[in-house]
Design an enzyme around this catalytic site. Sequence first.
Site, short mmCIF file in Angstrom:
data_model
loop_
_atom_site.label_atom_id
_atom_site.label_comp_id
_atom_site.label_asym_id
_atom_site.label_seq_id
_atom_site.Cartn_x
_atom_site.Cartn_y
_atom_site.Cartn_z
N HIS A 41 -73.98 18.62 60.10
CA HIS A 41 -75.14 17.70 60.06
C HIS A 41 -76.22 18.43 59.25
O HIS A 41 -77.12 19.05 59.81
CB HIS A 41 -75.67 17.40 61.46
CG HIS A 41 -74.66 16.84 62.41
ND1 HIS A 41 -73.74 17.63 63.06
CD2 HIS A 41 -74.43 15.57 62.82
CE1 HIS A 41 -72.99 16.86 63.83
NE2 HIS A 41 -73.39 15.61 63.71
N GLU A 119 -73.39 15.54 55.26
CA GLU A 119 -74.52 14.71 55.70
C GLU A 119 -74.13 13.25 55.56
O GLU A 119 -73.74 12.80 54.49
CB GLU A 119 -75.76 15.05 54.84
CG GLU A 119 -76.92 14.11 54.99
CD GLU A 119 -77.40 13.93 56.43
OE1 GLU A 119 -77.61 14.92 57.13
OE2 GLU A 119 -77.56 12.76 56.85
N ASP A 165 -75.17 19.82 64.66
CA ASP A 165 -76.62 19.66 64.86
C ASP A 165 -77.03 18.19 64.78
O ASP A 165 -77.83 17.80 63.92
CB ASP A 165 -77.33 20.50 63.78
CG ASP A 165 -78.83 20.51 63.94
OD1 ASP A 165 -79.33 20.17 65.03
OD2 ASP A 165 -79.52 20.85 62.96
#
Length: 283
Positions: A41, A119, A165
């Site tokens: 992340h 991402e 995360d």
Amino acid sequence: MNYRHAFHAGNHADVLKHIVMARIIEHLKRKDKPFRVFDAHAGIGVYALDGPEAQKTGEWQGGIAKMQAAFAPEIEALLAPYRKVLADLNPDGGFMCCPGSPEVIARLLRPEDRFTLNELHPDDYALLRDRYYIDARAGITGIDATVLMKANLPPPERRGLVLIDPPYEVKNERELALDALRFGIRRFATGIFMIWYPVKGEDFAEQICAAFQNLGIPAMLKAELRVRESFTGGGLAGSGLIIVNPPWGLEAELKVIVPALATRLGIGTWGQGVVEWLTEAKA
Ligand code: SAM
């Protein structure tokens, strides 16, 4: 997907996370053998603290802005890799350029090491790709974090760190974080995994730690920093990291760093720093 990390960059949670990441990377560098870091992340990598998002929330004022003054020398020695990232990113001084986890990774890894930045948000993925595609050590993907675990672990180097995360803004995100670790560790049992969680509400942190403990995975170390009292509707009162397979020596370092951060970043007398094992290492 509403979450954008630009509104939160440099807050107390980022400070804790990036300092601990930098320590883990330093431990991995103690061996000559190359390793790989997966940032599942990743966000966008670097944040302007004078930009509209950071200025709107001002969260960095309670985090990175309080890191200017030096700590005692034994603490500064442990913060040195993190300090170097900040200094290299801000050659004219100050902290107005704030690193995200990709930047900590890119600035601390060696030429022979590799990293994968992932991402899911399409706009943030584009910014991430544009910043790091030029780095020959980097792979950049825009897929779901759990799919990343399934598709890419174990890495060919067979050593490394996986950062999980998530923003915990959708209802089942706790389960997704548990899944990401469960799938990840099944494929890369010797890897170091670091999972971030928020301290918020009545007992979110206690519940998620219990859920991780119940996975039955050995060698889980917890490092938690609380900057104020946590209550329903009260927002982010702190954060924690669960580190699976921590390098030898990390526990002792965190027992120095985390209480010092709690004193520095805690509001009033509220700062609390805890480092403890959630599950023991196998004998
Ligand atoms: N690791 C970054 C850092 O320390 O600078 C911050 C990451 S931020 C807390 C979480 C990021 O995860 C957001 O940029 C969000 O768009 C992304 N994200 C949310 N759900 C995801 C998913 N299922 N897979 C991959 N990324 C996701």
